[in-house]
Structure formats: C-alpha cells, structure tokens
Write a protein that holds these residues in place. Sequence first.
Motif, PDB file in Angstrom:
ATOM      1  N   GLU A 139       0.681  10.104  51.328  1.00  0.00           N
ATOM      2  CA  GLU A 139       0.862   8.635  50.414  1.00  0.00           C
ATOM      3  C   GLU A 139       1.501   9.038  49.373  1.00  0.00           C
ATOM      4  OE1 GLU A 139      -2.940   6.444  50.256  1.00  0.00           O
ATOM      5  OE2 GLU A 139      -2.619   5.539  52.368  1.00  0.00           O
ATOM      6  N   THR A 191       6.543   4.650  56.667  1.00  0.00           N
ATOM      7  CA  THR A 191       5.751   3.013  56.278  1.00  0.00           C
ATOM      8  C   THR A 191       6.091   2.780  54.857  1.00  0.00           C
ATOM      9  OG1 THR A 191       4.465   3.342  57.974  1.00  0.00           O
ATOM     10  CG2 THR A 191       4.137   1.534  56.850  1.00  0.00           C
ATOM     11  N   SER A 192       6.272   1.729  54.404  1.00  0.00           N
ATOM     12  CA  SER A 192       6.447   1.199  52.991  1.00  0.00           C
ATOM     13  C   SER A 192       5.723  -0.044  52.788  1.00  0.00           C
ATOM     14  CB  SER A 192       7.786   1.263  52.233  1.00  0.00           C
ATOM     15  OG  SER A 192       8.573   0.368  52.951  1.00  0.00           O
ATOM     16  N   TYR A 193       4.938  -0.036  51.614  1.00  0.00           N
ATOM     17  CA  TYR A 193       4.167  -1.179  51.221  1.00  0.00           C
ATOM     18  C   TYR A 193       4.481  -1.558  49.620  1.00  0.00           C
ATOM     19  CZ  TYR A 193       1.298   0.610  55.063  1.00  0.00           C
ATOM     20  OH  TYR A 193       0.759   1.032  56.213  1.00  0.00           O
ATOM     21  N   LEU A 194       4.486  -2.846  49.440  1.00  0.00           N
ATOM     22  CA  LEU A 194       4.746  -3.270  48.081  1.00  0.00           C
ATOM     23  C   LEU A 194       3.108  -3.371  47.399  1.00  0.00           C
ATOM     24  CD1 LEU A 194       6.313  -4.334  45.759  1.00  0.00           C
ATOM     25  CD2 LEU A 194       6.065  -6.500  46.551  1.00  0.00           C
ATOM     26  N   LEU A 195       2.947  -2.322  46.357  1.00  0.00           N
ATOM     27  CA  LEU A 195       1.643  -2.544  45.939  1.00  0.00           C
ATOM     28  C   LEU A 195       1.669  -3.488  44.848  1.00  0.00           C
ATOM     29  CD1 LEU A 195       0.607   1.217  45.756  1.00  0.00           C
ATOM     30  CD2 LEU A 195       0.130  -0.352  47.499  1.00  0.00           C
ATOM     31  N   TRP A 248       5.409   0.718  44.545  1.00  0.00           N
ATOM     32  CA  TRP A 248       5.568   0.875  46.199  1.00  0.00           C
ATOM     33  C   TRP A 248       4.785   2.152  46.595  1.00  0.00           C
ATOM     34  CZ3 TRP A 248       8.222  -2.129  49.740  1.00  0.00           C
ATOM     35  CH2 TRP A 248       8.902  -3.092  49.046  1.00  0.00           C
ATOM     36  N   ARG A 249       4.399   1.922  47.845  1.00  0.00           N
ATOM     37  CA  ARG A 249       3.920   2.909  48.480  1.00  0.00           C
ATOM     38  C   ARG A 249       4.453   3.637  49.802  1.00  0.00           C
ATOM     39  NH1 ARG A 249      -2.313   2.690  49.006  1.00  0.00           N
ATOM     40  NH2 ARG A 249      -2.276   3.754  47.139  1.00  0.00           N
ATOM     41  N   VAL A 250       4.494   4.764  50.018  1.00  0.00           N
ATOM     42  CA  VAL A 250       5.344   5.371  51.083  1.00  0.00           C
ATOM     43  C   VAL A 250       4.378   6.157  51.889  1.00  0.00           C
ATOM     44  CG1 VAL A 250       7.267   6.943  52.068  1.00  0.00           C
ATOM     45  CG2 VAL A 250       7.611   5.224  50.442  1.00  0.00           C
ATOM     46  N   GLY A 251       4.186   5.614  53.249  1.00  0.00           N
ATOM     47  CA  GLY A 251       3.291   6.494  54.033  1.00  0.00           C
ATOM     48  C   GLY A 251       4.115   7.621  54.990  1.00  0.00           C
ATOM     49  N   ASP A 308       2.897   7.213  46.013  1.00  0.00           N
ATOM     50  CA  ASP A 308       3.119   5.753  45.100  1.00  0.00           C
ATOM     51  C   ASP A 308       4.084   6.218  44.119  1.00  0.00           C
ATOM     52  OD1 ASP A 308       1.011   5.227  46.714  1.00  0.00           O
ATOM     53  OD2 ASP A 308      -0.742   5.049  45.056  1.00  0.00           O
TER      54      ASP A 308
END
Length: 188
Positions: A127, A2-6, A58-61, A129
């Motif tokens: 995680e 899963t990826s998130y824009l931080l 970005w963060r990759v989980g 970052d």
Amino acid sequence: MTSYLLAGPAGEPISLAQAKAFLRVDDEAEDGLITTLITAARLHIEGVTGKALMAQTWRVGLDYWPENRVVKLPVAPLVSITAITAYDGDGEPHTIAAAQFFAEPNRLLLPIMVAGMPTLRERGGIEIDYVAGFGSDPEDVPADLTQAMLSLVAYWFEHRDAVIVAGSGAVVPTGFDRLIAPHKRVRL
C-alpha cells in the motif's frame, strides 16, 4: 492496482462567491445548486485529466512491485509520499522507508532492491499512501483549469435540463476541451 481516495480536498478551487460573480447571480436562492455544480465540475476535470486540483490523499494497492520498477500513480501531480506499507504472509504490516524511492509527478521509481521488504502476501501486499494535487490553496490551481471549472459551472447552470437528461459528463461547453488539453492524460 487499486486506488482509493483517503481524504478529499479541504476546499474547492473556486469559491461560491467567485462562481456567483461569474454567473452574475446576486441572490442566495441558487447557492445549493451552484455549490453542487462547483464540486461536480472539479470532479469532472479531475476525472478527465487524472490530476487532483487541490491536495488530497490517495492510496494505491499493489499485489507486488512491477518488474520495470515503475509504479504509475493514477492521480497526479504527486506532492509527497506519506507512507509505504508492505504486508507479509501473515498479514502483518511493515513500514518501508519512502526515502529510498524516487518520485516524479505521476510515478514512483523503485530502487533495485527495496530495503525492509518482507515476503509479501498473495494479494494486496503493498500500500502506497500519497498526497496529490497542485497545492492546498485555490491560487495553486492553474488558471486554465480554474477557467474550465467556471465554464462548466456556468454551462451546467444555464443548461440544467440537458444535464439532467444526459448527465453532467456528457454536456460540456464549446472550448472546454481546449482549456484542459494541456492537462489531459496522453496514452500511447
């Protein structure tokens, strides 16, 4: 994965003044629309190419480290790894030294043994970052991608009705694909 824009980019690759000069617009009546089109064009290009134009965090989980010891990063090009955190079975975070990993533009290569790894929790145990993008300044963005952005802004500005009906991603100018072709994701 899963990826998130931080944290998004601090600015856009093209300025309002550049876009207005390209469009040959002199007044301020359309500034809001043009600003929105600039952001939409950047997001469209980033979505099609998988590359961040301006530096963003970005963060990759991950649930676990991949068996092939390669973490493919969803957004490239990689500028730096800012933090790697592993969560143990109790949910306690453990900082993992990023220096033991080898970074490439679109992936992270793991060592045979990752030092400092706890026994991971079942879901979301890792995680990563990182900062991705061509740079922090608009001049760092390749000229062909800047031109592609200007082309999209101009096309969407002139064809507003088609964009509203079809959605911005469905309406692109002729030649747009050739401008971004060297930067598109290649899937085998």
